[in-house]
Design a protein around this motif. Structure first.
Motif, PDB file in Angstrom:
ATOM      1  N   THR A 201     -57.608 -32.588 -73.190  1.00  0.00           N
ATOM      2  CA  THR A 201     -56.896 -31.927 -72.095  1.00  0.00           C
ATOM      3  C   THR A 201     -56.111 -32.952 -71.279  1.00  0.00           C
ATOM      4  N   ALA A 202     -54.828 -32.661 -71.117  1.00  0.00           N
ATOM      5  CA  ALA A 202     -53.968 -33.460 -70.235  1.00  0.00           C
ATOM      6  C   ALA A 202     -53.574 -32.591 -69.050  1.00  0.00           C
ATOM      7  N   ARG A 212     -36.479 -33.453 -63.877  1.00  0.00           N
ATOM      8  CA  ARG A 212     -37.272 -34.556 -64.417  1.00  0.00           C
ATOM      9  C   ARG A 212     -38.713 -34.460 -63.897  1.00  0.00           C
ATOM     10  N   ASN A 213     -39.643 -34.785 -64.783  1.00  0.00           N
ATOM     11  CA  ASN A 213     -41.049 -34.709 -64.387  1.00  0.00           C
ATOM     12  C   ASN A 213     -41.825 -35.786 -65.136  1.00  0.00           C
ATOM     13  N   PRO A 214     -42.012 -36.949 -64.515  1.00  0.00           N
ATOM     14  CA  PRO A 214     -42.752 -38.024 -65.194  1.00  0.00           C
ATOM     15  C   PRO A 214     -44.244 -37.734 -65.334  1.00  0.00           C
ATOM     16  N   ASP A 215     -44.735 -36.668 -64.700  1.00  0.00           N
ATOM     17  CA  ASP A 215     -46.159 -36.306 -64.771  1.00  0.00           C
ATOM     18  C   ASP A 215     -46.327 -35.032 -65.607  1.00  0.00           C
ATOM     19  N   ASN A 216     -45.670 -35.018 -66.772  1.00  0.00           N
ATOM     20  CA  ASN A 216     -45.645 -33.842 -67.646  1.00  0.00           C
ATOM     21  C   ASN A 216     -46.873 -33.853 -68.559  1.00  0.00           C
ATOM     22  N   ALA A 217     -47.734 -32.839 -68.418  1.00  0.00           N
ATOM     23  CA  ALA A 217     -48.972 -32.778 -69.198  1.00  0.00           C
ATOM     24  C   ALA A 217     -48.700 -32.657 -70.691  1.00  0.00           C
ATOM     25  N   VAL A 218     -47.671 -31.906 -71.064  1.00  0.00           N
ATOM     26  CA  VAL A 218     -47.353 -31.727 -72.484  1.00  0.00           C
ATOM     27  C   VAL A 218     -46.954 -33.062 -73.105  1.00  0.00           C
ATOM     28  N   GLN A 288     -52.086 -26.059 -77.474  1.00  0.00           N
ATOM     29  CA  GLN A 288     -51.859 -24.926 -76.583  1.00  0.00           C
ATOM     30  C   GLN A 288     -51.368 -25.440 -75.232  1.00  0.00           C
ATOM     31  N   ALA A 289     -50.221 -24.897 -74.773  1.00  0.00           N
ATOM     32  CA  ALA A 289     -49.680 -25.294 -73.468  1.00  0.00           C
ATOM     33  C   ALA A 289     -48.560 -24.339 -73.074  1.00  0.00           C
ATOM     34  N   GLY A 290     -48.480 -24.094 -71.791  1.00  0.00           N
ATOM     35  CA  GLY A 290     -47.337 -23.369 -71.239  1.00  0.00           C
ATOM     36  C   GLY A 290     -47.317 -21.887 -71.530  1.00  0.00           C
ATOM     37  N   TYR A 291     -46.380 -21.220 -70.824  1.00  0.00           N
ATOM     38  CA  TYR A 291     -46.227 -19.780 -71.000  1.00  0.00           C
ATOM     39  C   TYR A 291     -44.767 -19.350 -70.908  1.00  0.00           C
ATOM     40  N   LYS A 292     -43.854 -20.305 -70.609  1.00  0.00           N
ATOM     41  CA  LYS A 292     -42.445 -19.946 -70.480  1.00  0.00           C
ATOM     42  C   LYS A 292     -41.598 -21.202 -70.710  1.00  0.00           C
ATOM     43  N   HIS A 293     -40.434 -21.033 -71.352  1.00  0.00           N
ATOM     44  CA  HIS A 293     -39.621 -22.179 -71.711  1.00  0.00           C
ATOM     45  C   HIS A 293     -39.189 -23.014 -70.506  1.00  0.00           C
ATOM     46  N   ASN A 294     -38.947 -22.389 -69.384  1.00  0.00           N
ATOM     47  CA  ASN A 294     -38.398 -23.134 -68.244  1.00  0.00           C
ATOM     48  C   ASN A 294     -39.448 -23.494 -67.197  1.00  0.00           C
ATOM     49  N   VAL A 295     -40.729 -23.437 -67.583  1.00  0.00           N
ATOM     50  CA  VAL A 295     -41.811 -23.806 -66.670  1.00  0.00           C
ATOM     51  C   VAL A 295     -42.625 -24.934 -67.293  1.00  0.00           C
ATOM     52  N   ILE A 296     -42.700 -26.071 -66.592  1.00  0.00           N
ATOM     53  CA  ILE A 296     -43.557 -27.170 -67.043  1.00  0.00           C
ATOM     54  C   ILE A 296     -44.991 -26.839 -66.626  1.00  0.00           C
ATOM     55  N   PRO A 297     -45.927 -26.730 -67.574  1.00  0.00           N
ATOM     56  CA  PRO A 297     -47.296 -26.337 -67.218  1.00  0.00           C
ATOM     57  C   PRO A 297     -48.062 -27.502 -66.613  1.00  0.00           C
ATOM     58  N   SER A 298     -49.082 -27.161 -65.886  1.00  0.00           N
ATOM     59  CA  SER A 298     -49.928 -28.194 -65.283  1.00  0.00           C
ATOM     60  C   SER A 298     -51.007 -28.686 -66.231  1.00  0.00           C
ATOM     61  N   LEU A 324     -57.149 -42.408 -75.430  1.00  0.00           N
ATOM     62  CA  LEU A 324     -57.056 -41.366 -74.398  1.00  0.00           C
ATOM     63  C   LEU A 324     -56.766 -41.976 -73.034  1.00  0.00           C
ATOM     64  N   GLY A 325     -57.407 -43.088 -72.734  1.00  0.00           N
ATOM     65  CA  GLY A 325     -57.205 -43.722 -71.438  1.00  0.00           C
ATOM     66  C   GLY A 325     -57.539 -42.776 -70.295  1.00  0.00           C
ATOM     67  N   ASP A 326     -56.766 -42.891 -69.203  1.00  0.00           N
ATOM     68  CA  ASP A 326     -56.982 -42.033 -68.041  1.00  0.00           C
ATOM     69  C   ASP A 326     -56.146 -40.767 -68.095  1.00  0.00           C
ATOM     70  N   ALA A 327     -55.229 -40.704 -69.054  1.00  0.00           N
ATOM     71  CA  ALA A 327     -54.281 -39.595 -69.060  1.00  0.00           C
ATOM     72  C   ALA A 327     -54.854 -38.306 -69.633  1.00  0.00           C
ATOM     73  N   VAL A 328     -55.821 -38.441 -70.530  1.00  0.00           N
ATOM     74  CA  VAL A 328     -56.332 -37.274 -71.257  1.00  0.00           C
ATOM     75  C   VAL A 328     -57.859 -37.344 -71.277  1.00  0.00           C
ATOM     76  N   THR A 329     -58.508 -36.203 -71.094  1.00  0.00           N
ATOM     77  CA  THR A 329     -59.963 -36.122 -71.176  1.00  0.00           C
ATOM     78  C   THR A 329     -60.364 -35.416 -72.462  1.00  0.00           C
ATOM     79  N   ARG A 330     -61.612 -35.578 -72.855  1.00  0.00           N
ATOM     80  CA  ARG A 330     -62.116 -34.906 -74.051  1.00  0.00           C
ATOM     81  C   ARG A 330     -63.455 -34.246 -73.772  1.00  0.00           C
ATOM     82  N   GLU A 331     -63.701 -33.159 -74.484  1.00  0.00           N
ATOM     83  CA  GLU A 331     -65.014 -32.536 -74.483  1.00  0.00           C
ATOM     84  C   GLU A 331     -65.270 -31.991 -75.883  1.00  0.00           C
TER      85      GLU A 331
END
Length: 436
Positions: A201-202, A212-218, A288-298, A324-331
């Motif tokens: 999970t990101a 522009r969004n440098p904090d893009n989860a995708v 799996q990510a997002g729900y609309k082309h013009n929305v950057i998901p969290s 993974l580092g700090d950017a992505v978690t795992r379970e």
């Protein structure tokens, strides 16, 4: 027994026991009850245990002549992977016997072994034969998913059924592999890679797709998945794989470099036993990510399938967590540690002797499975697991391609050979090597 095995395999295939995963399955209860009826008719007292509605397994103990001897578990799963009828040239659940084969889903995975188990039990019941030790037979649900409704349920809730059991045999070993020099290898599995199914999970900042969004989860998840997928996992040769390579090299008179695919190819069909077990692996399998082309998901999630060699668990997670580092978690969605058994035991020797009794030229060596079986669940009870479901096929018939594949079938000759080998092994006392 050979004819009985063919009939039993055909009947078992007609039960649609498709396991779709996530608790969604069909037919397991009906198949388990039919197995119980068959064993009851043979004079035994099986138990049907239901872990959830429709999810049932059947267990029976066949008394041996020496109740104090270490008992043996023989387990097979009744569920199968789904089959899409449109892809097949016949009904996947027809169980038809024709052209020297039994046809249908599960013929090789693993209703062939289930049928052999039942045929040997019926033979014991019909003749009054008692094996040298107690034999527990388990016909279980849910192996084709996590095993939680089958072997996992039995070991967690009914460990008393396996009292005194020290060794188990099941699928993925004991089947003929044709070598380049015309001889036959019968590999017995003494190890299994562990499985780490993980959800990654990101998380980032939601926003408009036009900015522009440098904090893009995708983007963060995509970078991590790409790096994991491309990681060059180092070669890690386990004792089991080393024994296989050394045995093949000596038998064929060649030297093999396990890190070189071209060198492994010199082993012919046997290369498939080695190529996936010389290192850990990890493959992305879901996104799996997002729900609309013009929305950057969290948030963005991905599924990965990691496979871990015995003795390489710490190294595997060190690599994964470093990427993974700090950017992505795992379970974990599911985790089963790797398992291994000793290939120098009297049990292994007894299996090898049973194979050679029916194929005197058999080369018998240990190998490590690339995937996994219910042996991992039974290992929690301290039971050493071996892959030993004997069978044979002529050169050019690649049974591996039909397991989970289209137009699955098992050859009648393989069933006849397999049940004879299984019968010989189950009549043997590994402590003395003698048969009753």
């Amino acid at each position: 027994m050979a004819a009985d095995t063919v009939d039993l395999c055909s009947r078992l295939i007609t039960f649609d026991t498709s396991n779709f995963g996530g608790g969604d399955s069909r037919g397991e209860r009906a198949a388990a009850e039919w197995v119980a009826e068959t064993l009851t008719d043979a004079g035994f007292a099986p138990t049907v245990l239901e872990s959830a509605p429709g999810r049932a397994s059947t267990v029976v103990r066949i008394p041996g002549t020496d109740p104090s001897a270490p008992a043996l578990l023989v387990h097979g799963h009744l569920d199968v992977v789904p089959a899409e009828p449109a892809d097949w040239s016949f009904d996947p659940f027809c169980g038809e016997v024709r052209d020297g084969a039994v046809w249908g889903r599960g013929a090789l995975d693993m209703k062939d072994m289930d049928a052999m188990m039942l045929a040997v039990a019926r033979s014991f019941g019909r003749t009054g034969h008692r094996p040298p030790r107690d034999i527990v037979m388990a016909f279980v649900a849910d192996e084709e998913d996590t095993g939680a409704y089958g072997a996992g349920f039995l070991t967690d809730k009914h460990p008393d059924l396996f009292e005194g059991v020290t060794t188990a045999i099941s699928e993925s070993g004991g089947h003929a592999v044709h070598l380049p020099n015309g001889t036959r290898l019968y590999p017995i599995a003494t190890g299994e890679r562990g499985s780490a199914w993980m959800t990654l999970t990101a998380r980032g900042t939601a926003g408009h797709g036009s900015r522009r969004n440098p904090d893009n989860a995708v983007s963060a998840l995509a970078r991590v998945l790409a790096e994991l997928s491309a990681h060059p996992w180092p070669v890690h040769i386990t004792p089991t794989v080393r024994a296989l390579l050394d045995g093949l090299s000596a038998h064929l008179g060649i030297e093999v470099d396990p890190a070189d695919p071209a060198s492994l190819a010199r082993l012919g069909e046997a290369a498939r036993l080695v190529e996936a077990t010389v290192s850990n692996t990890l493959n992305p399998t879901m996104l799996q990510a997002g729900y609309k082309h013009n929305v950057i998901p969290s948030e963005a999630t991905g599924g990965v399938d990691g496979r871990i060699l015995p003795g390489a668990e710490d190294a595997f997670f060190e690599v994964v967590d470093g990427i993974l580092g700090d950017a992505v978690t795992r379970e974990f969605a599911s985790f089963a540690a790797p398992v291994s058994a000793d290939h120098t035991t009297a049990e292994f020797a007894a299996m090898a002797a049973a194979l050679r009794a029916h194929d005197p030229e058999a080369l018998v060596l240990p190998y490590c499975m690339s995937g996994g079986t219910d042996a991992k669940a039974f290992a929690r009870l301290g039971i050493a697991g071996y892959g030993f479901a004997p069978g044979t096929t002529p050169p050019g018939f690649s049974h591996w391609d039909f397991v989970h594949g289209v137009d699955e079938r098992v050859l009648v000759d393989s069933l006849a050979f397999g049940v004879r080998v299984l019968d010989s092994y189950l009549r043997t006392d590994p402590r003395t090597g003698s048969a009753r």
